[in-house]
Design an enzyme around this catalytic site. Structure first.
Site, PDB file in Angstrom:
ATOM      1  N   SER A 234      36.302  42.758  42.352  1.00 35.97           N
ATOM      2  CA  SER A 234      37.409  41.805  42.351  1.00 35.97           C
ATOM      3  C   SER A 234      38.214  41.858  41.067  1.00 35.97           C
ATOM      4  O   SER A 234      37.816  42.462  40.083  1.00 35.97           O
ATOM      5  CB  SER A 234      36.872  40.385  42.552  1.00 35.97           C
ATOM      6  OG  SER A 234      36.147  40.282  43.751  1.00 35.97           O
ATOM      7  N   SER A 272      36.871  43.216  48.073  1.00 37.69           N
ATOM      8  CA  SER A 272      37.523  42.857  46.818  1.00 37.69           C
ATOM      9  C   SER A 272      38.228  41.514  46.930  1.00 37.69           C
ATOM     10  O   SER A 272      38.927  41.238  47.898  1.00 37.69           O
ATOM     11  CB  SER A 272      38.537  43.940  46.435  1.00 37.69           C
ATOM     12  OG  SER A 272      38.974  43.773  45.110  1.00 37.69           O
ATOM     13  N   ASP A 274      41.053  39.787  45.167  1.00 37.72           N
ATOM     14  CA  ASP A 274      42.137  40.063  44.219  1.00 37.72           C
ATOM     15  C   ASP A 274      43.172  38.939  44.288  1.00 37.72           C
ATOM     16  O   ASP A 274      43.829  38.754  45.323  1.00 37.72           O
ATOM     17  CB  ASP A 274      42.797  41.401  44.544  1.00 37.72           C
ATOM     18  CG  ASP A 274      41.797  42.554  44.511  1.00 37.72           C
ATOM     19  OD1 ASP A 274      41.043  42.635  43.538  1.00 37.72           O
ATOM     20  OD2 ASP A 274      41.785  43.348  45.468  1.00 37.72           O
TER      21      ASP A 274
END
Length: 343
Positions: A234, A272, A274
Protein backbone atom coordinates in the site's frame (compact mmCIF):
# COMPACT_ATOMS: atom_id res chain seq x y z
CA UNK A 1 19.19 -1.46 12.03
CA UNK A 2 22.49 -2.11 10.29
CA UNK A 3 25.05 0.48 9.18
CA UNK A 4 24.43 2.12 5.80
CA UNK A 5 26.27 4.64 3.69
CA UNK A 6 25.15 8.22 4.38
CA UNK A 7 21.75 8.82 2.80
CA UNK A 8 20.98 11.33 0.06
CA UNK A 9 17.79 12.80 -1.31
CA UNK A 10 17.03 12.95 -5.03
CA UNK A 11 18.11 16.59 -5.24
CA UNK A 12 21.43 15.69 -3.56
CA UNK A 13 22.11 13.25 -6.41
CA UNK A 14 21.81 16.07 -8.92
CA UNK A 15 18.42 15.23 -10.41
CA UNK A 16 16.59 18.40 -11.37
CA UNK A 17 13.11 19.39 -10.19
CA UNK A 18 11.42 19.39 -13.58
CA UNK A 19 9.22 22.27 -14.70
CA UNK A 20 8.91 23.93 -11.28
CA UNK A 21 11.37 24.89 -8.56
CA UNK A 22 11.60 23.01 -5.31
CA UNK A 23 10.55 24.77 -2.12
CA UNK A 24 13.03 25.95 0.50
CA UNK A 25 13.12 22.64 2.40
CA UNK A 26 11.73 20.56 -0.46
CA UNK A 27 9.12 19.29 1.98
CA UNK A 28 5.42 19.46 2.74
CA UNK A 29 6.35 21.90 5.50
CA UNK A 30 7.13 24.51 2.82
CA UNK A 31 3.36 25.03 2.79
CA UNK A 32 2.83 27.72 5.40
CA UNK A 33 1.54 26.37 8.71
CA UNK A 34 1.92 22.68 7.85
CA UNK A 35 3.92 20.80 10.49
CA UNK A 36 5.22 17.22 10.62
CA UNK A 37 6.13 15.07 13.61
CA UNK A 38 7.13 11.44 14.11
CA UNK A 39 7.09 8.83 16.84
CA UNK A 40 9.44 5.99 15.91
CA UNK A 41 9.82 2.52 17.44
CA UNK A 42 12.87 0.42 16.56
CA UNK A 43 13.57 -2.78 18.55
CA UNK A 44 14.63 -6.27 17.53
CA UNK A 45 11.00 -7.18 16.82
CA UNK A 46 9.33 -3.84 16.14
CA UNK A 47 9.93 -1.30 13.38
CA UNK A 48 6.88 0.90 13.42
CA UNK A 49 5.53 4.29 14.44
CA UNK A 50 3.24 7.26 13.86
CA UNK A 51 3.65 10.25 11.55
CA UNK A 52 1.52 13.36 12.08
CA UNK A 53 0.78 15.96 9.40
CA UNK A 54 -0.57 18.92 11.34
CA UNK A 55 -2.15 22.01 9.75
CA UNK A 56 -1.52 24.61 12.45
CA UNK A 57 -4.61 26.59 11.41
CA UNK A 58 -6.95 23.83 12.55
CA UNK A 59 -8.43 24.56 15.95
CA UNK A 60 -11.26 26.23 17.78
CA UNK A 61 -11.27 29.19 15.38
CA UNK A 62 -11.06 27.16 12.17
CA UNK A 63 -12.66 23.76 12.62
CA UNK A 64 -12.08 22.38 9.12
CA UNK A 65 -10.04 22.78 5.95
CA UNK A 66 -11.18 21.99 2.41
CA UNK A 67 -9.90 18.60 1.31
CA UNK A 68 -10.20 15.96 -1.38
CA UNK A 69 -9.67 12.21 -1.41
CA UNK A 70 -8.66 9.88 -4.24
CA UNK A 71 -8.67 6.09 -3.93
CA UNK A 72 -6.36 4.26 -6.31
CA UNK A 73 -7.25 0.87 -4.84
CA UNK A 74 -9.43 0.56 -1.77
CA UNK A 75 -7.76 -2.40 -0.07
CA UNK A 76 -6.91 -0.45 3.06
CA UNK A 77 -8.10 1.10 6.28
CA UNK A 78 -8.37 4.86 5.97
CA UNK A 79 -10.30 5.91 9.06
CA UNK A 80 -12.52 8.92 8.39
CA UNK A 81 -12.55 8.48 4.61
CA UNK A 82 -16.29 8.61 3.97
CA UNK A 83 -16.92 11.86 5.83
CA UNK A 84 -13.84 13.42 4.26
CA UNK A 85 -15.21 12.48 0.84
CA UNK A 86 -18.80 13.49 1.60
CA UNK A 87 -18.07 16.90 3.13
CA UNK A 88 -14.81 17.72 1.35
CA UNK A 89 -13.18 18.66 4.65
CA UNK A 90 -10.62 17.53 7.22
CA UNK A 91 -11.26 18.34 10.88
CA UNK A 92 -8.10 16.92 12.45
CA UNK A 93 -4.42 16.43 11.71
CA UNK A 94 -3.79 13.52 9.34
CA UNK A 95 -1.99 10.64 11.05
CA UNK A 96 -0.23 7.71 9.37
CA UNK A 97 0.63 4.45 11.12
CA UNK A 98 0.73 0.63 10.95
CA UNK A 99 -2.29 -1.33 9.68
CA UNK A 100 -3.35 -3.11 12.86
CA UNK A 101 -2.66 -0.07 15.06
CA UNK A 102 -4.81 2.29 12.98
CA UNK A 103 -7.86 2.06 15.26
CA UNK A 104 -5.90 2.67 18.45
CA UNK A 105 -4.19 5.62 16.81
CA UNK A 106 -7.52 7.02 15.63
CA UNK A 107 -8.96 6.78 19.14
CA UNK A 108 -5.87 8.48 20.57
CA UNK A 109 -6.15 11.29 18.00
CA UNK A 110 -9.82 11.76 18.87
CA UNK A 111 -8.95 11.95 22.57
CA UNK A 112 -6.25 14.52 21.86
CA UNK A 113 -8.62 16.72 19.88
CA UNK A 114 -11.37 16.59 22.51
CA UNK A 115 -8.89 17.88 25.09
CA UNK A 116 -8.04 20.99 23.06
CA UNK A 117 -9.36 24.43 24.10
CA UNK A 118 -12.64 25.20 22.37
CA UNK A 119 -13.64 21.54 21.98
CA UNK A 120 -15.25 21.15 25.42
CA UNK A 121 -18.75 20.77 23.97
CA UNK A 122 -17.81 18.82 20.83
CA UNK A 123 -19.97 15.73 20.30
CA UNK A 124 -18.86 14.67 16.82
CA UNK A 125 -15.42 14.75 15.21
CA UNK A 126 -13.88 12.85 12.29
CA UNK A 127 -10.27 11.73 12.94
CA UNK A 128 -8.37 10.93 9.73
CA UNK A 129 -5.82 8.13 10.06
CA UNK A 130 -4.19 6.16 7.22
CA UNK A 131 -2.00 3.09 7.28
CA UNK A 132 0.24 0.67 5.48
CA UNK A 133 1.34 -2.79 6.56
CA UNK A 134 4.79 -3.05 8.19
CA UNK A 135 4.37 -6.74 9.00
CA UNK A 136 7.49 -7.87 7.09
CA UNK A 137 9.71 -6.12 9.64
CA UNK A 138 7.49 -5.72 12.69
CA UNK A 139 5.33 -7.84 15.00
CA UNK A 140 2.23 -6.15 13.68
CA UNK A 141 -0.25 -8.32 15.61
CA UNK A 142 0.99 -6.89 18.90
CA UNK A 143 -0.60 -3.54 17.96
CA UNK A 144 1.99 -1.62 19.98
CA UNK A 145 0.98 1.94 19.07
CA UNK A 146 -1.39 4.16 21.00
CA UNK A 147 -1.81 7.27 23.12
CA UNK A 148 1.86 7.83 23.97
CA UNK A 149 3.02 7.55 20.35
CA UNK A 150 0.27 9.80 19.03
CA UNK A 151 1.07 12.38 21.69
CA UNK A 152 4.78 12.20 20.85
CA UNK A 153 4.19 12.65 17.11
CA UNK A 154 1.78 15.58 17.62
CA UNK A 155 4.04 17.26 20.17
CA UNK A 156 7.06 16.85 17.88
CA UNK A 157 5.27 18.36 14.88
CA UNK A 158 7.30 21.25 13.51
CA UNK A 159 8.08 23.13 10.34
CA UNK A 160 11.35 23.10 8.41
CA UNK A 161 13.24 20.00 7.40
CA UNK A 162 11.36 16.70 7.72
CA UNK A 163 12.99 13.45 8.82
CA UNK A 164 12.59 10.83 6.08
CA UNK A 165 13.15 7.15 5.48
CA UNK A 166 12.86 4.63 8.31
CA UNK A 167 11.06 6.97 10.71
CA UNK A 168 7.56 7.31 12.12
CA UNK A 169 4.94 5.43 10.11
CA UNK A 170 7.69 4.45 7.65
CA UNK A 171 9.92 2.73 10.22
CA UNK A 172 9.06 -0.75 8.96
CA UNK A 173 7.70 -0.33 5.45
CA UNK A 174 9.08 -1.83 2.23
CA UNK A 175 8.86 -0.39 -1.28
CA UNK A 176 9.80 -1.82 -4.68
CA UNK A 177 12.06 -4.44 -3.12
CA UNK A 178 14.02 -1.98 -0.96
CA UNK A 179 13.47 -0.46 2.46
CA UNK A 180 10.78 2.18 2.03
CA UNK A 181 9.43 4.73 4.46
CA UNK A 182 8.52 8.39 4.74
CA UNK A 183 9.42 10.80 1.94
CA UNK A 184 8.54 14.39 1.14
CA UNK A 185 9.00 17.07 -1.52
CA UNK A 186 7.53 20.40 -2.66
CA UNK A 187 7.19 22.72 -5.64
CA UNK A 188 6.59 26.46 -6.14
CA UNK A 189 3.93 26.98 -8.78
CA UNK A 190 2.45 29.94 -10.69
CA UNK A 191 -1.35 29.71 -10.84
CA UNK A 192 -3.16 32.57 -12.56
CA UNK A 193 -1.93 35.79 -10.99
CA UNK A 194 -0.62 34.05 -7.87
CA UNK A 195 2.30 31.87 -6.86
CA UNK A 196 1.65 28.96 -4.56
CA UNK A 197 3.39 26.03 -2.88
CA UNK A 198 2.36 22.41 -3.14
CA UNK A 199 3.95 19.81 -0.89
CA UNK A 200 3.64 16.05 -0.57
CA UNK A 201 4.44 13.48 2.11
CA UNK A 202 4.22 9.73 1.49
CA UNK A 203 4.34 6.46 3.41
CA UNK A 204 5.63 3.96 0.84
CA UNK A 205 4.93 0.23 1.07
CA UNK A 206 4.25 -1.20 -2.40
CA UNK A 207 5.61 -3.57 -5.01
CA UNK A 208 6.89 -3.19 -8.56
CA UNK A 209 10.22 -2.20 -10.13
CA UNK A 210 11.73 1.11 -9.08
CA UNK A 211 12.30 3.74 -11.75
CA UNK A 212 14.11 7.02 -11.02
CA UNK A 213 13.85 9.72 -13.69
CA UNK A 214 12.94 6.97 -16.15
CA UNK A 215 15.96 4.82 -15.27
CA UNK A 216 15.13 1.26 -14.06
CA UNK A 217 16.56 0.33 -10.66
CA UNK A 218 15.53 -3.33 -10.11
CA UNK A 219 16.12 -4.45 -6.54
CA UNK A 220 17.35 -7.88 -7.64
CA UNK A 221 20.14 -6.17 -9.59
CA UNK A 222 21.12 -3.48 -7.08
CA UNK A 223 21.08 -5.56 -3.89
CA UNK A 224 23.13 -8.75 -3.52
CA UNK A 225 20.32 -10.42 -1.55
CA UNK A 226 16.70 -11.36 -2.19
CA UNK A 227 14.50 -8.25 -2.54
CA UNK A 228 12.42 -7.40 0.51
CA UNK A 229 8.85 -8.66 0.43
CA UNK A 230 6.09 -6.08 0.61
CA UNK A 231 3.30 -7.05 3.01
CA UNK A 232 -0.02 -5.32 2.46
CA UNK A 233 1.31 -3.53 -0.60
CA UNK A 234 0.00 0.00 0.00
CA UNK A 235 0.82 3.68 -0.13
CA UNK A 236 -0.52 6.72 1.72
CA UNK A 237 -0.02 10.14 0.13
CA UNK A 238 -0.80 13.49 1.75
CA UNK A 239 -0.72 16.64 -0.38
CA UNK A 240 -0.93 20.16 1.06
CA UNK A 241 -1.14 23.54 -0.66
CA UNK A 242 -1.64 27.20 0.16
CA UNK A 243 -3.55 27.71 -3.10
CA UNK A 244 -7.19 28.41 -2.11
CA UNK A 245 -8.61 25.37 -3.86
CA UNK A 246 -12.06 24.01 -3.11
CA UNK A 247 -12.79 20.37 -2.31
CA UNK A 248 -13.53 19.45 -5.92
CA UNK A 249 -10.25 20.92 -7.13
CA UNK A 250 -8.35 19.25 -4.29
CA UNK A 251 -9.84 15.92 -5.32
CA UNK A 252 -8.41 16.50 -8.78
CA UNK A 253 -4.97 17.08 -7.20
CA UNK A 254 -5.36 13.90 -5.13
CA UNK A 255 -6.03 11.90 -8.29
CA UNK A 256 -2.79 13.18 -9.81
CA UNK A 257 -0.99 12.10 -6.65
CA UNK A 258 -2.18 8.54 -7.22
CA UNK A 259 -1.05 8.68 -10.86
CA UNK A 260 2.49 9.49 -9.66
CA UNK A 261 2.84 6.00 -8.20
CA UNK A 262 3.17 4.56 -11.68
CA UNK A 263 5.97 6.99 -12.46
CA UNK A 264 8.22 5.31 -9.88
CA UNK A 265 7.24 1.77 -10.89
CA UNK A 266 4.28 0.71 -8.75
CA UNK A 267 2.50 -2.35 -10.16
CA UNK A 268 -0.79 -1.44 -8.41
CA UNK A 269 -1.29 -5.02 -7.25
CA UNK A 270 -4.67 -6.44 -6.28
CA UNK A 271 -3.96 -6.17 -2.56
CA UNK A 272 -2.77 -2.58 -2.60
CA UNK A 273 -4.40 0.17 -0.54
CA UNK A 274 -3.46 3.36 -2.37
CA UNK A 275 -4.93 6.62 -1.06
CA UNK A 276 -4.21 10.31 -1.53
CA UNK A 277 -5.56 13.13 0.62
CA UNK A 278 -5.13 16.73 -0.52
CA UNK A 279 -5.98 19.73 1.66
CA UNK A 280 -5.61 23.50 1.42
CA UNK A 281 -4.65 26.04 4.07
CA UNK A 282 -5.34 28.92 1.67
CA UNK A 283 -7.93 31.64 1.91
CA UNK A 284 -9.84 33.44 -0.81
CA UNK A 285 -11.71 32.57 -3.97
CA UNK A 286 -10.68 29.35 -5.71
CA UNK A 287 -8.76 29.91 -8.95
CA UNK A 288 -10.44 29.10 -12.26
CA UNK A 289 -10.08 25.51 -13.39
CA UNK A 290 -8.48 26.75 -16.60
CA UNK A 291 -5.46 27.95 -14.58
CA UNK A 292 -4.88 24.69 -12.66
CA UNK A 293 -2.68 22.72 -15.06
CA UNK A 294 0.62 23.90 -13.49
CA UNK A 295 -0.60 22.92 -10.02
CA UNK A 296 -1.72 19.48 -11.22
CA UNK A 297 1.63 18.97 -12.98
CA UNK A 298 3.52 20.07 -9.87
CA UNK A 299 1.51 17.62 -7.77
CA UNK A 300 2.73 14.76 -9.95
CA UNK A 301 6.34 15.94 -9.68
CA UNK A 302 6.26 16.53 -5.92
CA UNK A 303 4.66 13.17 -5.16
CA UNK A 304 7.00 11.26 -7.47
CA UNK A 305 10.04 12.85 -5.81
CA UNK A 306 8.62 12.21 -2.34
CA UNK A 307 8.19 8.53 -3.21
CA UNK A 308 11.79 8.32 -4.42
CA UNK A 309 13.07 10.18 -1.35
CA UNK A 310 11.27 7.68 0.88
CA UNK A 311 13.49 4.95 -0.56
CA UNK A 312 16.73 6.91 -0.96
CA UNK A 313 16.62 8.09 2.67
CA UNK A 314 15.64 4.75 4.22
CA UNK A 315 18.12 2.69 6.21
CA UNK A 316 18.39 -1.10 6.31
CA UNK A 317 16.16 -2.74 8.93
CA UNK A 318 16.23 -6.31 10.24
CA UNK A 319 13.65 -8.29 12.21
CA UNK A 320 14.75 -10.78 14.88
CA UNK A 321 13.29 -13.64 12.83
CA UNK A 322 15.62 -12.82 9.95
CA UNK A 323 13.54 -10.68 7.59
CA UNK A 324 15.69 -7.91 6.18
CA UNK A 325 14.90 -4.88 4.01
CA UNK A 326 18.04 -3.36 2.49
CA UNK A 327 18.59 0.31 1.91
CA UNK A 328 19.04 1.07 -1.76
CA UNK A 329 22.79 1.39 -2.55
CA UNK A 330 23.24 5.03 -3.51
CA UNK A 331 26.51 4.50 -5.39
CA UNK A 332 24.71 2.14 -7.78
CA UNK A 333 21.85 4.63 -8.18
CA UNK A 334 24.29 7.43 -8.98
CA UNK A 335 26.13 5.24 -11.49
CA UNK A 336 22.96 4.29 -13.37
CA UNK A 337 21.68 7.86 -13.45
CA UNK A 338 25.03 9.07 -14.78
CA UNK A 339 25.17 6.34 -17.42
CA UNK A 340 21.70 7.35 -18.60
CA UNK A 341 22.72 11.00 -18.83
CA UNK A 342 20.26 12.09 -16.16
CA UNK A 343 23.00 13.67 -14.02
Amino acid sequence: MTPDEPRSRLADLGVGPGAFTRGRHNAITDVSGVLVGHSTVHTDRLHTGVTAIVPAELGAERRWLPAGLAVGNGYGKLVGATQLQELGAVETPVLLTSTLSVYRVADALLGHMLEQPGYERTTTLNPVVGETNDGFLSDIRSRPLGDAHVSEALTAAAGGRVAEGSVGAGAGTVALGFKGGIGTSSREVPVGDGRYTIGALVQSNFSGTLSIAGVPMPADELVSAPPAETVGNSCMIVVATDAPLDARQLTRCARRAIFALRGVGSDFSQGSGDYAIAFSVGNGMPPADATLSPLLHATLDAVEEALINSILMATTQVHADGNRAHAIPLAAVHSRLAAAGVI
